[in-house]
Write a protein that holds these residues in place. Sequence first.
Motif, PDB file in Angstrom:
ATOM      1  N   GLU A 150      -7.874   5.840  -2.510  1.00  0.00           N
ATOM      2  CA  GLU A 150      -8.275   6.324  -3.832  1.00  0.00           C
ATOM      3  C   GLU A 150      -9.589   7.099  -3.752  1.00  0.00           C
ATOM      4  O   GLU A 150      -9.720   8.172  -4.342  1.00  0.00           O
ATOM      5  N   THR A 170      -9.919  11.000  -4.622  1.00  0.00           N
ATOM      6  CA  THR A 170     -10.810  11.331  -5.734  1.00  0.00           C
ATOM      7  C   THR A 170     -11.853  12.350  -5.284  1.00  0.00           C
ATOM      8  O   THR A 170     -12.136  13.315  -5.993  1.00  0.00           O
ATOM      9  N   ASP A 220      -3.649  15.483 -11.104  1.00  0.00           N
ATOM     10  CA  ASP A 220      -3.147  14.189 -11.577  1.00  0.00           C
ATOM     11  C   ASP A 220      -2.464  13.469 -10.417  1.00  0.00           C
ATOM     12  O   ASP A 220      -1.357  12.960 -10.538  1.00  0.00           O
ATOM     13  N   TRP A 221      -3.125  13.454  -9.273  1.00  0.00           N
ATOM     14  CA  TRP A 221      -2.555  12.886  -8.051  1.00  0.00           C
ATOM     15  C   TRP A 221      -2.218  11.410  -8.194  1.00  0.00           C
ATOM     16  O   TRP A 221      -1.378  10.900  -7.458  1.00  0.00           O
ATOM     17  N   LYS A 222      -2.832  10.692  -9.138  1.00  0.00           N
ATOM     18  CA  LYS A 222      -2.560   9.261  -9.306  1.00  0.00           C
ATOM     19  C   LYS A 222      -1.170   9.002  -9.881  1.00  0.00           C
ATOM     20  O   LYS A 222      -0.658   7.896  -9.767  1.00  0.00           O
ATOM     21  N   HIS A 223      -0.567  10.019 -10.497  1.00  0.00           N
ATOM     22  CA  HIS A 223       0.741   9.823 -11.130  1.00  0.00           C
ATOM     23  C   HIS A 223       1.802  10.794 -10.649  1.00  0.00           C
ATOM     24  O   HIS A 223       2.990  10.532 -10.792  1.00  0.00           O
ATOM     25  N   LEU A 244      -0.162  15.307  -5.888  1.00  0.00           N
ATOM     26  CA  LEU A 244      -0.673  14.678  -4.668  1.00  0.00           C
ATOM     27  C   LEU A 244      -0.460  15.602  -3.475  1.00  0.00           C
ATOM     28  O   LEU A 244      -1.383  15.843  -2.686  1.00  0.00           O
ATOM     29  N   HIS A 249       6.309   8.794  -5.404  1.00  0.00           N
ATOM     30  CA  HIS A 249       4.854   8.618  -5.430  1.00  0.00           C
ATOM     31  C   HIS A 249       4.489   7.173  -5.081  1.00  0.00           C
ATOM     32  O   HIS A 249       3.613   6.925  -4.249  1.00  0.00           O
ATOM     33  N   MET A 269       2.423   5.646  -1.723  1.00  0.00           N
ATOM     34  CA  MET A 269       1.247   4.776  -1.836  1.00  0.00           C
ATOM     35  C   MET A 269       1.467   3.444  -1.106  1.00  0.00           C
ATOM     36  O   MET A 269       0.573   2.952  -0.410  1.00  0.00           O
ATOM     37  N   VAL A 304      -5.171   0.757  -0.998  1.00  0.00           N
ATOM     38  CA  VAL A 304      -4.587   1.413  -2.164  1.00  0.00           C
ATOM     39  C   VAL A 304      -4.584   0.428  -3.318  1.00  0.00           C
ATOM     40  O   VAL A 304      -4.083  -0.697  -3.161  1.00  0.00           O
ATOM     41  N   LEU A 330      -1.299   1.695  -8.159  1.00  0.00           N
ATOM     42  CA  LEU A 330      -0.717   2.902  -7.569  1.00  0.00           C
ATOM     43  C   LEU A 330       0.500   2.588  -6.701  1.00  0.00           C
ATOM     44  O   LEU A 330       1.278   3.476  -6.383  1.00  0.00           O
TER      45      LEU A 330
END
Length: 146
Positions: free
Chosen positions: A66, A70, A81-84, A89, A126, A130, A140, A144
């Motif tokens: 993360e 970030t 919006d790589w987290k979702h 990503l 995704h 992760m 992680v 996620l």
Amino acid sequence: MSLFSSIVNKIFGHAQPAAPATPVAAPGPQVTIVDGSEATADIAPPARNPAPAPAQAAAAAPVDVEAVLTDMAAAKGGKSDWKHSIVDLLKLLDLDSSLDARKQLAEELDVHAGAHGSAEQNIALHKAVMRKLAENGGKVPADLKD
């Protein structure tokens, strides 16, 4: 090279610590010259359990996925919006995010949720990425992976 390997290399390679300093050799025996002849003195016994070098300790630490992502997003303007999003990503990592690339990644990670390119498959892909990063030494957050 597989797409997942490229993901790992981009994230884990970005988090590499600075190169370790060249190790300093332990001092050898002291040589003293007395009246034209050599005499050896002060020979220290070798250490039994040397402490691990800082580079070894750092290499064993898990990569904070993360934090790395970030930092990468911030460096690129922070609009990812790589987290979702698997597409975001992959773009953040400068990797191919096309449907064909995501199909390949789905095959590599054995993800068979929804039709190729569907929101269902992209979400599952995704999460699989992760989870796999965590299995390969990444730290992680649970939200996620699940």
